[in-house]
Design a protein around this motif. Structure first.
Motif, PDB file in Angstrom:
ATOM      1  N   LEU A  14       0.833  -1.242   0.139  1.00  0.00           N
ATOM      2  CA  LEU A  14       0.173   0.076   0.095  1.00  0.00           C
ATOM      3  C   LEU A  14       0.723   1.336   0.157  1.00  0.00           C
ATOM      4  O   LEU A  14       0.461   2.363  -0.520  1.00  0.00           O
ATOM      5  N   GLU A  15       1.854   1.280   0.650  1.00  0.00           N
ATOM      6  CA  GLU A  15       2.872   2.359   0.596  1.00  0.00           C
ATOM      7  C   GLU A  15       3.460   2.519  -0.843  1.00  0.00           C
ATOM      8  O   GLU A  15       3.315   3.692  -1.469  1.00  0.00           O
ATOM      9  N   ALA A  16       3.678   1.575  -1.536  1.00  0.00           N
ATOM     10  CA  ALA A  16       4.092   1.637  -2.872  1.00  0.00           C
ATOM     11  C   ALA A  16       3.061   2.268  -3.784  1.00  0.00           C
ATOM     12  O   ALA A  16       3.180   3.010  -4.806  1.00  0.00           O
ATOM     13  N   VAL A  17       1.614   1.998  -3.514  1.00  0.00           N
ATOM     14  CA  VAL A  17       0.619   2.170  -4.473  1.00  0.00           C
ATOM     15  C   VAL A  17       0.454   3.680  -3.979  1.00  0.00           C
ATOM     16  O   VAL A  17       0.048   4.623  -5.018  1.00  0.00           O
ATOM     17  N   ARG A  18       0.448   4.154  -2.521  1.00  0.00           N
ATOM     18  CA  ARG A  18       0.409   5.448  -2.196  1.00  0.00           C
ATOM     19  C   ARG A  18       1.225   6.343  -3.067  1.00  0.00           C
ATOM     20  O   ARG A  18       1.007   7.533  -3.548  1.00  0.00           O
ATOM     21  N   LEU A  19       2.451   5.726  -3.049  1.00  0.00           N
ATOM     22  CA  LEU A  19       3.430   6.451  -4.087  1.00  0.00           C
ATOM     23  C   LEU A  19       3.358   6.629  -5.366  1.00  0.00           C
ATOM     24  O   LEU A  19       4.056   7.474  -6.249  1.00  0.00           O
ATOM     25  N   GLY A  20       2.143   5.951  -5.896  1.00  0.00           N
ATOM     26  CA  GLY A  20       1.794   5.916  -7.644  1.00  0.00           C
ATOM     27  C   GLY A  20       2.582   4.763  -8.348  1.00  0.00           C
ATOM     28  O   GLY A  20       2.806   5.048  -9.439  1.00  0.00           O
ATOM     29  N   ASN A  21       3.262   3.804  -7.697  1.00  0.00           N
ATOM     30  CA  ASN A  21       4.007   3.086  -8.397  1.00  0.00           C
ATOM     31  C   ASN A  21       3.413   1.735  -9.049  1.00  0.00           C
ATOM     32  O   ASN A  21       3.796   1.081  -9.569  1.00  0.00           O
ATOM     33  N   GLY A  22       1.981   2.047  -8.918  1.00  0.00           N
ATOM     34  CA  GLY A  22       1.201   0.858  -9.466  1.00  0.00           C
ATOM     35  C   GLY A  22      -0.178   0.473  -8.641  1.00  0.00           C
ATOM     36  O   GLY A  22      -0.401   1.445  -7.816  1.00  0.00           O
ATOM     37  N   ILE A  23      -0.956  -0.455  -9.106  1.00  0.00           N
ATOM     38  CA  ILE A  23      -2.152  -0.675  -8.413  1.00  0.00           C
ATOM     39  C   ILE A  23      -2.022  -2.027  -7.597  1.00  0.00           C
ATOM     40  O   ILE A  23      -1.277  -2.736  -8.036  1.00  0.00           O
ATOM     41  N   ALA A  24      -3.004  -2.278  -6.905  1.00  0.00           N
ATOM     42  CA  ALA A  24      -3.183  -3.500  -5.914  1.00  0.00           C
ATOM     43  C   ALA A  24      -4.620  -3.689  -5.785  1.00  0.00           C
ATOM     44  O   ALA A  24      -5.465  -2.940  -5.803  1.00  0.00           O
ATOM     45  N   LEU A  25      -4.638  -5.136  -5.617  1.00  0.00           N
ATOM     46  CA  LEU A  25      -5.895  -5.912  -5.059  1.00  0.00           C
ATOM     47  C   LEU A  25      -5.751  -5.875  -3.481  1.00  0.00           C
ATOM     48  O   LEU A  25      -4.972  -6.670  -3.078  1.00  0.00           O
TER      49      LEU A  25
END
Length: 192
Positions: free
Chosen positions: A118-129
């Motif tokens: 989720l930290e990587a997602v918050r940084l805009g590095n991708g999406i997640a389920l």
């Protein structure tokens, strides 16, 4: 996270109670370890423990609002073509419900800790389920957005287990009552 917020509020309300929290992915046995309460995911059928149902969860696809320059995927096909950050969650059920012909399978980096994903997602590095319980606060704050209306039930429910030696202690009863109230409020917010 829901539990972190609840624990903070509980400690403000009851500063005289000491709480020690240990997060682990291993199965803790309160009967053999010095654990009064455990929150588990599963079916609630652990021998020798009182299990109280807390809530069911669901999986949703999330991204940061600025992911891909703000051009967010909106359809299941666009989601499948995106840069996906894999946690331990399987995409199989989501893909079936979304009507995709092929399952999105983990490739590249797969992280077993949703907080890191989720930290990587918050940084805009991708999406997640991810589980709604983990992302609801970030969505409410505008840090993440749910990309599609497609959701699937998380296969494991959340349960509160209490060791027999802790059941009758007043501070444990207070915590359980507090937690049940907070979970009820959270369920109302999620269903609204």
């Amino acid at each position: 996270l829901l539990l972190g917020r609840v624990l903070g509020e509980f400690m403000r309300e009851y500063p005289q109670i000491t709480a020690e929290v240990e997060l682990t992915s291993r199965k803790v046995d309160p009967l053999e370890e010095a654990v009064d309460i455990a929150i588990r995911m599963g079916k609630g059928d652990w021998e020798g423990l009182e299990s109280r149902y807390m809530f069911a969860d669901e999986l949703i696809v999330v991204a940061a609002p600025h992911y891909n320059g703000g051009a967010l995927p909106a359809t299941p096909q666009e989601v499948a073509a995106s840069k996906i950050l894999f946690s331990m969650e399987s995409w199989k059920t989501w893909c079936l419900k979304a009507g995709l012909e092929r399952e999105i399978v983990a490739g590249g980096l797969c992280i077993n800790d949703s907080n890191l994903v989720l930290e990587a997602v918050r940084l805009g590095n991708g999406i997640a389920l991810e589980r709604r319980s983990l992302v609801a606060g970030a969505i409410a704050r505008g840090e993440l957005v749910q990309l599609t209306a497609v959701t699937v039930p998380y296969p494991w429910h959340y349960w509160l287990t209490v060791s027999p030696q802790a059941e009758n202690r007043p501070e444990i009863a207070r915590f359980i009552a507090w937690l049940e109230e907070e979970i009820a409020l959270w369920r109302q917010q999620i269903s609204a």
